[in-house]
Design a protein around this motif. Sequence first.
Motif, short mmCIF file in Angstrom:
data_model
loop_
_atom_site.label_atom_id
_atom_site.label_comp_id
_atom_site.label_asym_id
_atom_site.label_seq_id
_atom_site.Cartn_x
_atom_site.Cartn_y
_atom_site.Cartn_z
N ARG A 303 12.76 13.69 5.23
CA ARG A 303 14.13 14.22 5.16
C ARG A 303 15.07 13.29 5.94
NH1 ARG A 303 15.02 20.63 5.11
NH2 ARG A 303 17.07 19.85 5.70
N MET A 305 18.61 12.00 7.45
CA MET A 305 19.77 12.74 7.96
C MET A 305 20.95 12.65 6.98
SD MET A 305 21.58 12.34 11.69
CE MET A 305 22.60 10.95 11.22
N SER A 306 21.06 11.52 6.25
CA SER A 306 22.11 11.34 5.26
C SER A 306 21.46 10.84 3.98
CB SER A 306 23.18 10.38 5.79
OG SER A 306 22.59 9.16 6.19
N ASP A 456 19.59 22.72 18.66
CA ASP A 456 20.37 23.72 17.95
C ASP A 456 21.79 23.79 18.53
OD1 ASP A 456 20.19 25.07 20.35
OD2 ASP A 456 18.84 26.63 19.63
N GLU A 491 14.46 24.50 9.94
CA GLU A 491 15.76 24.89 9.39
C GLU A 491 16.28 26.16 10.06
OE1 GLU A 491 14.83 25.22 5.29
OE2 GLU A 491 15.23 23.09 4.85
N LEU A 494 17.58 25.19 13.60
CA LEU A 494 18.89 24.52 13.61
C LEU A 494 20.02 25.49 13.32
CD1 LEU A 494 18.38 21.06 11.85
CD2 LEU A 494 18.75 21.51 14.27
N ASP A 496 23.25 26.74 12.12
CA ASP A 496 24.47 26.06 11.67
C ASP A 496 24.61 24.66 12.24
OD1 ASP A 496 25.21 28.32 10.25
OD2 ASP A 496 26.30 29.19 11.95
N ALA A 497 23.73 24.28 13.14
CA ALA A 497 23.83 22.94 13.75
C ALA A 497 23.36 21.88 12.75
CB ALA A 497 22.97 22.86 15.01
N PRO A 498 24.02 20.72 12.72
CA PRO A 498 23.60 19.66 11.78
C PRO A 498 22.35 18.96 12.29
CG PRO A 498 25.39 18.88 13.15
CD PRO A 498 25.19 20.32 13.53
N ALA A 499 21.61 18.33 11.37
CA ALA A 499 20.48 17.49 11.77
C ALA A 499 21.00 16.27 12.52
CB ALA A 499 19.68 17.07 10.55
N GLN A 500 20.29 15.87 13.56
CA GLN A 500 20.74 14.73 14.36
C GLN A 500 19.93 13.46 14.09
OE1 GLN A 500 19.57 17.49 16.98
NE2 GLN A 500 21.18 18.62 15.95
#
Length: 541
Positions: A303, A305-306, A456, A491, A494, A496-500
């Motif tokens: 996965r 991040m972008s 998170d 998932e 996390l 609502d926090a974005p993946a870093q």
Amino acid sequence: AFSGVAADYLRYVERKTGLVFEAKPGLSWSETMAQIRSRDIDLVPVIAETPERREYALFTQAYIDYPIVIVTRTDAPFVGSLNDLNGQVVSVPRKYYTADLLLQDYPEIRLLYTDSMAEALRRVALGDADASIDNLAVMSQHIYRLGLTNLKIAAPTEYRSAMGFGVRKDWPELRSILDKTLASMSEAERNAIYQKWIPVRYEYGVNMETVLRTAGLAALAVIAVLGLFWLWNRSLEKEVEQRKAAETELSRVNGELIEQRNQLSNALRTIQRDIGLARVIQRSMLPPDLEGFQNARVAARYRPMSEVGGDIYDVFEVEPGLLRVFLADAMGHGVQAALITMTIKSEYENLKLAHQHPEGAVAALNTAMMHRYASLPIYFPCIVADIDSVDGKLRYCSAGLSDQLLLRRSGERLRLRRSGPMIGLSTQIPFSGEERDFGPGDVLLFFSDGLTEAHDARDAMYGDDRLIAVATARRLDGPAAIIADLERDWERFLGDAPAQDDFTLIAVERAIPVAPAAEAETESAPQADGAARFDAAHDGG
């Protein structure tokens, strides 16, 4: 305990390289300088480079660059610069370069020498000295740690303090490793250390000369505004004509902006198309099929991040019953990191079958990356693992990667510790291999730190313990179930926090041999060549 900005930077170096440093407490600054000169100590974590010190020490790039500030008591008269301290007492540690600056540029300041910066600040707090000077980070940290609530940072000076690590003169290799590790540090990691240790605010006093100057300027501004208003009123007719001309010009500029917007939109579409192509290329470098391995089941999840990411992995059957697994985590994110992963995979493909043992493959990859890309700051952790289902052994070499996980069918959980530093630090660093038993029903879990180091919305970290708990709960259900549960739990964590960061998960399970009776019953059933078989109890969990 050894703490502060320099301590946090040193711990970062330990975490990334595998080096271990032992603090030597209780030394004054004079003693520290004497022992680095005599090589009784190997490294000074924070030191400014001077011509004198270059005679007996090597210096890394500066990782601290702060203004040198003046500290006074909160009830002291206004101090706006070092000129205001002429004739007053300033406390400084012996052999500090700030003392040399004052002696050279401000000879009228009276110096009170101390054995340490902490003592210099206490002298100010007790009234034995009028002020002290040093860089903002050191002052803030000492004031906060010592609880000197009657001190304030009164003013900046014209000087700055650029400091890094100081290394004994005969160890240039250590300086090279430190420089490369500092270069790999992100701006976010540096800011986190800065915000942790700079809690003291500036409290400059009020300068009446500045107040009067500002009031005068404000009065002139009011007069100017009134004058402009009068001129505007007199030239109203001329302004109407100018406004019409401005509207015409605005229309022309608007047309140009629309054209530029269209050009930017076309450029954006081109960039998006190129990123999409990069994503396809990067995906094509991953193993297309993880089925059909002899005596093993394998599952993987990648996965980024972008659109593209900085992880790369490979699972290859060297010979029937012998799998070689490779996982690397390039530093950074996005297109730049993706390009580095393509480079890493290309070099790995050239050597992965040329070395019998994992440590040989890792050492060869390190040499190839450092020689071929010497001008680029490329460093990354990785692991090469050989899983032999014939003799039931796991052999691996982990270069700087965080601890991986071995789940035994019996319920025992083992961490696979790293056996060397990350790739790209030095060609002189040896890489060693490790060996573990790998029995039927055992599961290996490989992962990058984008999973365990995720935070998170409350800044809590996912962590190794949570990963081990989730993986252990599903260890009997097979690799695909373990990975699916871990991804769902990540998932949920996390929210609502974005993946870093990007993350990769690979799970490998050794087959449980079919019992003789069961084998006789299924003897007539056709099976794909090389496919592993599992008993009903194993498949059902």
